[in-house]
Design a protein around this motif. Sequence first.
Motif, PDB file in Angstrom:
ATOM      1  N   VAL A 160       0.855  -1.185   0.000  1.00 15.80           N
ATOM      2  CA  VAL A 160       0.000   0.000   0.000  1.00 15.80           C
ATOM      3  C   VAL A 160       0.892   1.235   0.000  1.00 15.80           C
ATOM      4  CG1 VAL A 160      -1.921   1.199   1.096  1.00 15.80           C
ATOM      5  CG2 VAL A 160      -1.648  -1.261   1.438  1.00 15.80           C
ATOM      6  N   ALA A 161       0.520   2.234  -0.816  1.00 11.69           N
ATOM      7  CA  ALA A 161       1.209   3.528  -0.821  1.00 11.69           C
ATOM      8  C   ALA A 161       0.271   4.570  -0.233  1.00 11.69           C
ATOM      9  CB  ALA A 161       1.605   3.912  -2.244  1.00 11.69           C
ATOM     10  N   PHE A 162       0.770   5.341   0.742  1.00 10.85           N
ATOM     11  CA  PHE A 162      -0.057   6.310   1.465  1.00 10.85           C
ATOM     12  C   PHE A 162       0.409   7.734   1.202  1.00 10.85           C
ATOM     13  CE2 PHE A 162      -0.141   2.486   4.133  1.00 10.85           C
ATOM     14  CZ  PHE A 162      -1.500   2.324   4.333  1.00 10.85           C
ATOM     15  N   ALA A 163      -0.533   8.668   1.300  1.00  5.28           N
ATOM     16  CA  ALA A 163      -0.232  10.099   1.361  1.00  5.28           C
ATOM     17  C   ALA A 163      -1.368  10.773   2.115  1.00  5.28           C
ATOM     18  CB  ALA A 163      -0.077  10.698  -0.034  1.00  5.28           C
ATOM     19  N   GLY A 164      -1.035  11.738   2.981  1.00  2.00           N
ATOM     20  CA  GLY A 164      -2.048  12.370   3.813  1.00  2.00           C
ATOM     21  C   GLY A 164      -2.001  13.874   3.751  1.00  2.00           C
ATOM     22  N   ALA A 165      -3.179  14.479   3.904  1.00  2.00           N
ATOM     23  CA  ALA A 165      -3.313  15.936   3.937  1.00  2.00           C
ATOM     24  C   ALA A 165      -4.066  16.312   5.210  1.00  2.00           C
ATOM     25  CB  ALA A 165      -4.051  16.445   2.700  1.00  2.00           C
ATOM     26  N   GLY A 166      -3.336  16.409   6.316  1.00  2.00           N
ATOM     27  CA  GLY A 166      -3.935  16.815   7.578  1.00  2.00           C
ATOM     28  C   GLY A 166      -4.884  15.809   8.184  1.00  2.00           C
ATOM     29  N   HIS A 167      -4.865  14.569   7.692  1.00  2.00           N
ATOM     30  CA  HIS A 167      -5.830  13.567   8.146  1.00  2.00           C
ATOM     31  C   HIS A 167      -5.176  12.579   9.107  1.00  2.00           C
ATOM     32  CE1 HIS A 167      -9.911  12.030   7.331  1.00  2.00           C
ATOM     33  NE2 HIS A 167      -9.409  10.868   7.715  1.00  2.00           N
ATOM     34  N   LEU A 168      -5.998  11.953   9.955  1.00  2.00           N
ATOM     35  CA  LEU A 168      -5.497  10.962  10.899  1.00  2.00           C
ATOM     36  C   LEU A 168      -5.030   9.704  10.160  1.00  2.00           C
ATOM     37  CD1 LEU A 168      -8.159  11.233  13.752  1.00  2.00           C
ATOM     38  CD2 LEU A 168      -5.890  12.267  13.649  1.00  2.00           C
ATOM     39  N   PRO A 169      -4.015   9.021  10.690  1.00  2.00           N
ATOM     40  CA  PRO A 169      -3.503   7.823  10.029  1.00  2.00           C
ATOM     41  C   PRO A 169      -4.465   6.644  10.176  1.00  2.00           C
ATOM     42  CG  PRO A 169      -2.420   8.124  12.139  1.00  2.00           C
ATOM     43  CD  PRO A 169      -3.273   9.347  11.924  1.00  2.00           C
ATOM     44  N   PRO A 170      -4.312   5.640   9.303  1.00  2.00           N
ATOM     45  CA  PRO A 170      -5.174   4.459   9.406  1.00  2.00           C
ATOM     46  C   PRO A 170      -4.657   3.481  10.455  1.00  2.00           C
ATOM     47  CG  PRO A 170      -3.708   4.223   7.544  1.00  2.00           C
ATOM     48  CD  PRO A 170      -3.417   5.584   8.145  1.00  2.00           C
ATOM     49  N   LEU A 215      -1.178   1.114  14.560  1.00  2.00           N
ATOM     50  CA  LEU A 215      -1.298   2.418  13.925  1.00  2.00           C
ATOM     51  C   LEU A 215      -0.261   2.523  12.812  1.00  2.00           C
ATOM     52  CD1 LEU A 215      -3.058   4.961  14.457  1.00  2.00           C
ATOM     53  CD2 LEU A 215      -1.101   5.910  15.678  1.00  2.00           C
ATOM     54  N   VAL A 216      -0.710   2.897  11.612  1.00  2.00           N
ATOM     55  CA  VAL A 216       0.170   2.984  10.458  1.00  2.00           C
ATOM     56  C   VAL A 216       0.788   4.379  10.395  1.00  2.00           C
ATOM     57  CG1 VAL A 216       0.325   2.822   7.946  1.00  2.00           C
ATOM     58  CG2 VAL A 216      -1.211   1.295   9.209  1.00  2.00           C
ATOM     59  N   SER A 217       2.091   4.445  10.244  1.00  2.00           N
ATOM     60  CA  SER A 217       2.772   5.731  10.149  1.00  2.00           C
ATOM     61  C   SER A 217       2.643   6.284   8.732  1.00  2.00           C
ATOM     62  CB  SER A 217       4.249   5.561  10.522  1.00  2.00           C
ATOM     63  OG  SER A 217       4.944   6.776  10.381  1.00  2.00           O
ATOM     64  N   VAL A 218       2.079   7.492   8.617  1.00  2.74           N
ATOM     65  CA  VAL A 218       1.869   8.132   7.320  1.00  2.74           C
ATOM     66  C   VAL A 218       2.379   9.572   7.400  1.00  2.74           C
ATOM     67  CG1 VAL A 218       0.159   8.884   5.620  1.00  2.74           C
ATOM     68  CG2 VAL A 218      -0.153   6.718   6.816  1.00  2.74           C
ATOM     69  N   PRO A 219       3.213  10.018   6.453  1.00  2.37           N
ATOM     70  CA  PRO A 219       3.626  11.427   6.446  1.00  2.37           C
ATOM     71  C   PRO A 219       2.429  12.324   6.172  1.00  2.37           C
ATOM     72  CG  PRO A 219       4.352  10.320   4.446  1.00  2.37           C
ATOM     73  CD  PRO A 219       3.826   9.245   5.352  1.00  2.37           C
ATOM     74  N   VAL A 220       2.258  13.335   6.995  1.00  2.00           N
ATOM     75  CA  VAL A 220       1.067  14.173   6.921  1.00  2.00           C
ATOM     76  C   VAL A 220       1.428  15.568   6.446  1.00  2.00           C
ATOM     77  CG1 VAL A 220      -0.901  15.117   8.172  1.00  2.00           C
ATOM     78  CG2 VAL A 220      -0.013  12.864   8.768  1.00  2.00           C
ATOM     79  N   GLY A 221       0.812  15.989   5.341  1.00  4.26           N
ATOM     80  CA  GLY A 221       0.976  17.347   4.857  1.00  4.26           C
ATOM     81  C   GLY A 221      -0.167  18.227   5.336  1.00  4.26           C
ATOM     82  N   PRO A 222      -0.207  19.484   4.923  1.00  3.72           N
ATOM     83  CA  PRO A 222      -1.267  20.407   5.349  1.00  3.72           C
ATOM     84  C   PRO A 222      -2.602  20.047   4.704  1.00  3.72           C
ATOM     85  CG  PRO A 222       0.146  21.449   3.725  1.00  3.72           C
ATOM     86  CD  PRO A 222       0.799  20.148   4.070  1.00  3.72           C
ATOM     87  N   PRO A 223      -3.713  20.510   5.277  1.00  7.23           N
ATOM     88  CA  PRO A 223      -5.028  20.250   4.680  1.00  7.23           C
ATOM     89  C   PRO A 223      -5.122  20.772   3.252  1.00  7.23           C
ATOM     90  CG  PRO A 223      -5.269  21.086   6.913  1.00  7.23           C
ATOM     91  CD  PRO A 223      -3.826  21.242   6.553  1.00  7.23           C
ATOM     92  N   LEU A 224      -6.009  20.186   2.482  1.00 12.48           N
ATOM     93  CA  LEU A 224      -6.257  20.640   1.117  1.00 12.48           C
ATOM     94  C   LEU A 224      -6.930  22.005   1.140  1.00 12.48           C
ATOM     95  CD1 LEU A 224      -7.650  17.278  -0.308  1.00 12.48           C
ATOM     96  CD2 LEU A 224      -5.350  18.221  -0.662  1.00 12.48           C
TER      97      LEU A 224
END
Length: 410
Positions: free
Chosen positions: A287-297, A308-317
């Motif tokens: 699985v490939a992840f990307a986040g925009a201010g959202h909680l991890p899966p 808890l899956v570690s996902v790099p989190v960017g700013p909200p859209l």
Amino acid sequence: MSRSGGGGQGRPADEPDATLPVLLEQAVGTVGTALDERTTCEELAGFLHRHVCDAVLVELAADTPGTGPAGPAALRVSAGPGRLLGHRPPATDLTPRVPDDGQPVLLPGGPPYALLVPLTGPRGRYGSALALRERRPFAADDVAVARFAARLAAAHVGHARAHARVRDTAMHLQRALLAEPGRPHPNLDLATRYLPAGGGALVGGDWFETVRLHYGRTLLVIGDVMGHGIDAAVDMNLYRSMLRYIASTDLPPHRILRQLDSAVTDDGTRRPATCLLARVDPARGAVAFAGAGHLPPVAFAPDGTGELVSVPVGPPLGTGLGGYEMSTRRLAPGETLLMFTDGLVERRGEDIDDSLARLAGLRLPAGGTVQEVVDDVLDRLDAVHAEDDVAALAVRARHRPGVHLAGPPL
């Protein structure tokens, strides 16, 4: 004011009555404390029973177009001895006898003495309150207090019904928009759930989506538009539509977020939103992840333990800041990936890290289906009573022996 008989609840029968201004002030502080019809009627009945009468029956007609205030009772609330209430017909039977000007009516006869007060507010007439006294007729001040309290209750009932109609409209819109998410490839088992907030807030902009990609891969999406109400639901649909279009180009998840952020920022009229993307490749078990201010899966193993899956989190859209990154993770056979909005875990006064740890620390029954995993998590976290909307999406790769789809590296 003078009053005799049952004495009411809350003060002895020989205690002097409060003055008219004091009672009117008490009515304002007592009637209409919640945006709920039943609560308002209970508060009205309790107030009249304590200060005006020995028994009271409050009835509301159904909130149905064309029914009118003389329609069938949708709600009945009473206070005081039933032997008194049995002397008079239900309030809805008497409502047609109330003048159109909404003034109270002193019914002939007695004892018991009866006062019929319409529940009339700025938005219309909703029903009646029938007040009964066992020994003495109602004085002018009694009628004034009862009329004021009833009009106050009617105004709050009107607000509650208007709020309910707007909330229903927004909820129907959101459910319609979420009713048919795109279907993933048949190599994935999918389960989704949406629950509106359990409190009085309007529905929010929570959403989920799946997009089929090439080589048997599926893009999973979950997001949350900031705010509540119809505007949030409309913006949610825009995000969903734009993401479908951008994702169809088969870009990596972090580049999809970059383009979506740029498009929304250029529009300038949409609310910011959080978003989490997960591109699942069952053939490679990754699985490939990307986040925009959202909680991890959270990933639940076949034995029911969570991680808890570690996902790099960017700013909200919609902020125009960019800076989104991608990470990858293996997807073990039988593992269930759960994506969710913050309403599932956030609790007032609790640190979000503690909230996420509580979710990841759940021990679910081993061998459950994807749908059972979602249902069990929502049940254990009491999501039906969450203060915010809850959206959840879970997937598990299906084991298909002999199937291998060639494609580009993840």
